[in-house]
Scaffold this motif. Structure first.
Motif, PDB file in Angstrom:
ATOM      1  N   LYS A  79      -1.635  -5.499  18.002  1.00 28.63           N
ATOM      2  CA  LYS A  79      -1.620  -6.125  19.328  1.00 28.63           C
ATOM      3  C   LYS A  79      -0.203  -6.498  19.746  1.00 28.63           C
ATOM      4  O   LYS A  79       0.204  -6.262  20.890  1.00 28.63           O
ATOM      5  N   LEU A  80       0.548  -7.065  18.798  1.00 36.48           N
ATOM      6  CA  LEU A  80       1.908  -7.488  19.133  1.00 36.48           C
ATOM      7  C   LEU A  80       2.789  -6.281  19.468  1.00 36.48           C
ATOM      8  O   LEU A  80       3.575  -6.321  20.425  1.00 36.48           O
ATOM      9  N   ALA A  81       2.639  -5.193  18.694  1.00 30.53           N
ATOM     10  CA  ALA A  81       3.463  -3.997  18.948  1.00 30.53           C
ATOM     11  C   ALA A  81       3.160  -3.423  20.333  1.00 30.53           C
ATOM     12  O   ALA A  81       4.075  -3.023  21.066  1.00 30.53           O
ATOM     13  N   ARG A  82       1.885  -3.389  20.701  1.00 25.49           N
ATOM     14  CA  ARG A  82       1.523  -2.878  22.023  1.00 25.49           C
ATOM     15  C   ARG A  82       2.063  -3.761  23.127  1.00 25.49           C
ATOM     16  O   ARG A  82       2.611  -3.290  24.126  1.00 25.49           O
ATOM     17  N   LYS A  83       1.894  -5.061  22.947  1.00 24.15           N
ATOM     18  CA  LYS A  83       2.329  -6.021  23.966  1.00 24.15           C
ATOM     19  C   LYS A  83       3.857  -5.996  24.115  1.00 24.15           C
ATOM     20  O   LYS A  83       4.391  -5.991  25.231  1.00 24.15           O
ATOM     21  N   GLN A  84       4.537  -5.920  22.985  1.00 27.60           N
ATOM     22  CA  GLN A  84       5.998  -6.000  22.987  1.00 27.60           C
ATOM     23  C   GLN A  84       6.636  -4.780  23.652  1.00 27.60           C
ATOM     24  O   GLN A  84       7.624  -4.881  24.352  1.00 27.60           O
ATOM     25  N   THR A  85       6.048  -3.583  23.365  1.00 24.78           N
ATOM     26  CA  THR A  85       6.663  -2.341  23.847  1.00 24.78           C
ATOM     27  C   THR A  85       6.041  -1.845  25.148  1.00 24.78           C
ATOM     28  O   THR A  85       6.617  -0.980  25.808  1.00 24.78           O
ATOM     29  N   GLY A  86       4.842  -2.321  25.445  1.00 23.79           N
ATOM     30  CA  GLY A  86       4.123  -1.773  26.592  1.00 23.79           C
ATOM     31  C   GLY A  86       3.652  -0.347  26.342  1.00 23.79           C
ATOM     32  O   GLY A  86       3.251   0.362  27.268  1.00 23.79           O
ATOM     33  N   ARG A  87       3.684   0.088  25.082  1.00 20.27           N
ATOM     34  CA  ARG A  87       3.235   1.444  24.721  1.00 20.27           C
ATOM     35  C   ARG A  87       1.947   1.354  23.906  1.00 20.27           C
ATOM     36  O   ARG A  87       1.609   0.289  23.393  1.00 20.27           O
ATOM     37  N   LYS A  88       1.254   2.489  23.753  1.00 14.63           N
ATOM     38  CA  LYS A  88      -0.098   2.411  23.199  1.00 14.63           C
ATOM     39  C   LYS A  88      -0.304   3.055  21.830  1.00 14.63           C
ATOM     40  O   LYS A  88      -1.207   2.687  21.089  1.00 14.63           O
ATOM     41  N   SER A  89       0.484   4.056  21.478  1.00 11.62           N
ATOM     42  CA  SER A  89       0.095   4.805  20.284  1.00 11.62           C
ATOM     43  C   SER A  89       0.846   4.318  19.039  1.00 11.62           C
ATOM     44  O   SER A  89       1.987   3.848  19.108  1.00 11.62           O
ATOM     45  N   ILE A  90       0.158   4.405  17.904  1.00 11.04           N
ATOM     46  CA  ILE A  90       0.747   3.934  16.646  1.00 11.04           C
ATOM     47  C   ILE A  90       0.693   5.054  15.621  1.00 11.04           C
ATOM     48  O   ILE A  90      -0.333   5.725  15.458  1.00 11.04           O
ATOM     49  N   ILE A  91       1.812   5.256  14.952  1.00 11.49           N
ATOM     50  CA  ILE A  91       1.903   6.299  13.926  1.00 11.49           C
ATOM     51  C   ILE A  91       1.663   5.655  12.567  1.00 11.49           C
ATOM     52  O   ILE A  91       2.190   4.584  12.279  1.00 11.49           O
ATOM     53  N   ASN A 103       8.477  11.077   4.419  1.00  9.43           N
ATOM     54  CA  ASN A 103       9.113  12.218   5.062  1.00  9.43           C
ATOM     55  C   ASN A 103       9.675  11.807   6.429  1.00  9.43           C
ATOM     56  O   ASN A 103       8.964  11.830   7.436  1.00  9.43           O
ATOM     57  N   PRO A 104      10.949  11.389   6.466  1.00 17.90           N
ATOM     58  CA  PRO A 104      11.543  10.922   7.722  1.00 17.90           C
ATOM     59  C   PRO A 104      11.519  12.000   8.818  1.00 17.90           C
ATOM     60  O   PRO A 104      11.378  11.677   9.999  1.00 17.90           O
ATOM     61  N   GLU A 105      11.628  13.280   8.422  1.00 17.30           N
ATOM     62  CA  GLU A 105      11.605  14.366   9.422  1.00 17.30           C
ATOM     63  C   GLU A 105      10.279  14.362  10.172  1.00 17.30           C
ATOM     64  O   GLU A 105      10.221  14.567  11.392  1.00 17.30           O
ATOM     65  N   SER A 106       9.220  14.146   9.422  1.00 10.95           N
ATOM     66  CA  SER A 106       7.882  14.146  10.001  1.00 10.95           C
ATOM     67  C   SER A 106       7.735  12.965  10.984  1.00 10.95           C
ATOM     68  O   SER A 106       7.095  13.093  12.039  1.00 10.95           O
ATOM     69  N   LEU A 107       8.369  11.833  10.678  1.00 12.02           N
ATOM     70  CA  LEU A 107       8.364  10.700  11.612  1.00 12.02           C
ATOM     71  C   LEU A 107       9.186  11.030  12.859  1.00 12.02           C
ATOM     72  O   LEU A 107       8.775  10.745  13.988  1.00 12.02           O
ATOM     73  N   PHE A 123       5.469   2.387  14.204  1.00 10.61           N
ATOM     74  CA  PHE A 123       5.147   3.131  12.990  1.00 10.61           C
ATOM     75  C   PHE A 123       4.766   2.095  11.949  1.00 10.61           C
ATOM     76  O   PHE A 123       5.520   1.152  11.705  1.00 10.61           O
ATOM     77  N   ILE A 124       3.581   2.229  11.349  1.00  2.74           N
ATOM     78  CA  ILE A 124       3.149   1.287  10.312  1.00  2.74           C
ATOM     79  C   ILE A 124       3.213   1.974   8.957  1.00  2.74           C
ATOM     80  O   ILE A 124       2.757   3.110   8.809  1.00  2.74           O
ATOM     81  N   VAL A 125       3.782   1.267   7.973  1.00  5.56           N
ATOM     82  CA  VAL A 125       3.998   1.910   6.679  1.00  5.56           C
ATOM     83  C   VAL A 125       3.929   0.897   5.539  1.00  5.56           C
ATOM     84  O   VAL A 125       4.357  -0.251   5.697  1.00  5.56           O
ATOM     85  N   GLU A 126       3.374   1.338   4.411  1.00  9.56           N
ATOM     86  CA  GLU A 126       3.379   0.532   3.187  1.00  9.56           C
ATOM     87  C   GLU A 126       4.655   0.885   2.402  1.00  9.56           C
ATOM     88  O   GLU A 126       4.930   2.066   2.213  1.00  9.56           O
ATOM     89  N   PRO A 127       5.381  -0.101   1.890  1.00 13.25           N
ATOM     90  CA  PRO A 127       6.585   0.186   1.100  1.00 13.25           C
ATOM     91  C   PRO A 127       6.262   0.951  -0.184  1.00 13.25           C
ATOM     92  O   PRO A 127       7.078   1.730  -0.665  1.00 13.25           O
ATOM     93  N   VAL A 128       5.073   0.691  -0.731  1.00 12.33           N
ATOM     94  CA  VAL A 128       4.490   1.498  -1.810  1.00 12.33           C
ATOM     95  C   VAL A 128       3.026   1.640  -1.419  1.00 12.33           C
ATOM     96  O   VAL A 128       2.383   0.652  -1.089  1.00 12.33           O
TER      97      VAL A 128
END
Ligand code: PLP
Length: 377
Positions: free
Chosen positions: A111-123, A163-167, A178-183
């Motif tokens: 919710k915060l990411a959407r509100k902050q950026t005004g964008r909708k999609s999450i990777i 894979n940073p290229e894929s991002l 972009f949401i990611v687990e460190p491990v």
């Protein structure tokens, strides 16, 4: 085995449990309804960070329970402020929002990411796990978890982990985060390259999107550092916490960088950040500090992996977040017969004990494991 039939009759048949009924715990040990003792090598799924019923935590909870359990967020409460200030210092981030679980921390982050950026999609990443509610579920990789409940939150996209290229290819004008687990935890402890989070931060930053680091499992010393991002040289825009934070008391948090915050009324909750939950978590964190448990996690992890390698087992891990390859559930059940509790992800057995585990208990574990492996062969 009365508890098995009682559960079958009364409880949702959603869990695939081990056939034991645990009644109490002390330190690294658990006891079942027959009085049998178990060495706990999975820590309630990476939750019981300071062991069971740590006297300081039990005492803090008991005292607070006699003083104030709940008052809601309609008012100010001191334990909530004490814990928020502590998390702010520990993370180096700016604002804290408490939750009751990992999935709620992820929901708040979405919710915060959407509100902050005004964008909708999450990777999100392939093999990721972010929770079971409709938003977090949309970002969780396994299609078996999602398929019966479609449509989940729209706008999720999965890319290859580490894979940073894929991002770079995936970010677009409508990417909120972009949401990611460190491990990757539930996937079976998958460790990315050391510069992966840094690359992710650069790519999302250039794109005007946010980096959400999901440390629900890796946080609070699990990986032998306070947080999985601690050695990455970057700060998340949004951080998700839970599991080890309360040592078993349900509490989580979404923490955000300066300038990234909700406006009044954007989000809320009746329970989150209760005096009781915050008191429990604050004491757990102080115990981790006072007893040097982040360092212990690092050292015991090294020792554990050496012993697993000596048994000829393919293994991987950081701190006390570890996995080894050995027939998954069969090994878990054989270890249970030996009085050792573990958990599997597919073929891998995961080892997620309390951060204050001793050398003696690690040795006890690997000796029982050796007996089990001989039997399986
Ligand atoms: C466990 C986990 C969650 C979900 O937490 P719950 O408390 O079970 O809702 C989210 N993200 C990660 C990385 C997890 O390991």
């Amino acid at each position: 085995m009365d508890f098995i039939s009682r559960e079958k009759q009364a409880y949702s048949q959603v869990f695939n449990r081990l056939p034991v009924c645990i009644t109490r715990g002390k330190g690294g040990l658990l006891y079942d309804s027959q009085g049998r003792e178990y060495l706990d090598m999975f820590g309630g799924i990476a939750v019981c960070s300071v062991g069971h019923c740590h006297p300081r935590v039990t005492d803090a909870i008991t005292r607070q329970a006699g003083k104030l359990v709940h008052a809601s967020n309609w008012v100010y409460t001191e334990p909530q402020l004490d814990l928020a200030e502590k998390i702010r210092v520990l993370t180096g981030l700016d604002k804290v929002f408490f939750t009751n679980s990992g999935t709620e921390s992820v929901e708040a982050a979405i919710k915060l990411a959407r509100k902050q950026t005004g964008r909708k999609s999450i990777i999100s990443c392939q093999k990721s796990f972010h929770g079971r509610t409709m938003g977090a579920l949309a970002l969780t990789w396994k299609s078996e978890y999602r398929a019966p409940f479609e449509p989940v939150m729209p706008g999720a996209k999965f890319i290859e982990y580490n894979n940073p290229e894929s991002l770079k290819e995936a970010v677009a004008a409508d990417t909120a985060a972009f949401i990611v687990e460190p491990v990757q935890g539930e996937a079976g402890v998958i460790i990315p390259d050391p510069d992966y989070l840094k690359a992710a931060k650069d790519i999302t930053g250039d794109n005007g999107s946010l980096l959400i680091v999901d440390e629900v499992q890796t946080g609070f010393g699990r990986t032998g550092e306070w947080f999985g991002y601690s050695t990455s040289g970057i700060q998340p825009d949004i951080l998700c916490l839970a599991k080890g934070m309360g040592g078993g008391f349900p509490i989580g948090a979404m923490v955000s960088a300066e300038g990234v915050d909700f406006a009044k009324g954007n989000h809320g909750g009746t329970y989150p950040g209760s005096p009781l939950a915050c008191t429990a978590a604050l004491e757990v964190i102080k115990v981790i500090e006072d007893e040097g448990l982040v360092e212990n996690s690092r050292q015991m992890g090294v020792m554990l992996r050496e012993k697993l390698s000596a048994l000829g087992l393919e293994n991987r891990g950081l701190g006390l977040m570890n996995a080894f390859k050995a027939d998954g559930r069969d090994t878990v059940e054989a270890l249970l017969d030996k009085g050792v509790l573990t958990i599997n992800s597919g073929d891998y057995v995961r080892i997620l004990p309390a951060l204050n585990i001793t050398e003696k208990n690690i040795t006890y574990f690997t000796e029982r494991l050796e007996e089990v492996l001989e039997k399986i062969k």
